[in-house]
Design an enzyme around this catalytic site. Structure first.
Site, PDB file in Angstrom:
ATOM      1  N   VAL A  79       0.864  -1.176   0.000  1.00 19.66           N
ATOM      2  CA  VAL A  79       0.000   0.000   0.000  1.00 19.66           C
ATOM      3  C   VAL A  79       0.899   1.224   0.000  1.00 19.66           C
ATOM      4  CG1 VAL A  79      -1.761   1.257   1.286  1.00 19.66           C
ATOM      5  CG2 VAL A  79      -1.748  -1.243   1.319  1.00 19.66           C
ATOM      6  N   CYS A  80       0.717   2.114  -0.952  1.00 24.80           N
ATOM      7  CA  CYS A  80       1.522   3.338  -1.017  1.00 24.80           C
ATOM      8  C   CYS A  80       1.319   4.133   0.272  1.00 24.80           C
ATOM      9  CB  CYS A  80       1.134   4.172  -2.228  1.00 24.80           C
ATOM     10  SG  CYS A  80       2.029   5.745  -2.293  1.00 24.80           S
ATOM     11  N   VAL A  81       2.391   4.332   1.009  1.00 21.55           N
ATOM     12  CA  VAL A  81       2.286   4.981   2.311  1.00 21.55           C
ATOM     13  C   VAL A  81       1.827   6.432   2.184  1.00 21.55           C
ATOM     14  CG1 VAL A  81       4.745   5.600   2.420  1.00 21.55           C
ATOM     15  CG2 VAL A  81       3.428   5.338   4.529  1.00 21.55           C
ATOM     16  N   ALA A  84      -1.820   6.464   1.394  1.00 19.20           N
ATOM     17  CA  ALA A  84      -2.574   5.965   2.550  1.00 19.20           C
ATOM     18  C   ALA A  84      -2.705   7.048   3.620  1.00 19.20           C
ATOM     19  CB  ALA A  84      -1.891   4.730   3.124  1.00 19.20           C
TER      20      ALA A  84
END
Length: 130
Positions: A79-81, A84
């Site tokens: 998940v792209c931090v 997110a």
């Protein structure tokens, strides 16, 4: 010939067909003997990792379906931090760092950077975006 795949999901868990199509594609490629190495959730695709997403009991639960897929296939759910954090999805470490009261990243998903996507693009045979 078996191929390795990475999927990039930019569609939300609900409201568009993109994430569901990605999940269906994942099921089809696994059924044909290919390997799904990783899925990278980006932009609105972040909602696929939100533990607080709660569909009605008669609806397909896409968040938990991704989680089961990862458990069964050993697929990494990145998940792209940055995306997110912008959308209010945090793991326990980020929640503590930002002094938030709770985390909501679904177990089985991992906050990561675009470097993980770049690495997957370099090491997998195919990358598909939904």
């Amino acid at each position: 010939m078996s191929l390795s795949y990475t999927l990039v999901v930019t569609g939300p868990a609900y409201g568009t067909q993109r994430a569901t199509s990605a999940w269906q594609f994942a099921q089809a490629l696994i059924a044909r003997g290919h390997k799904l190495e990783s899925v990278f959730f980006y932009q609105e695709g972040i909602s696929n990792a939100n533990q607080l997403v709660s569909p009605a009991s008669d609806e397909f639960d896409l968040v938990r379906a991704w989680q089961r897929l990862a458990e069964q296939q050993g697929t990494v759910l990145n998940v792209c931090v940055a995306a997110a954090l912008r959308r209010g999805v945090v793991d326990e470490q980020e929640a503590a760092l930002r002094q938030q009261t709770a985390a909501n990243l679904q177990p089985g998903f991992v906050l990561s950077g675009l470097g993980s996507l770049a690495e997957a693009m370099l090491t997998c045979d195919r990358v598909m975006q939904f």
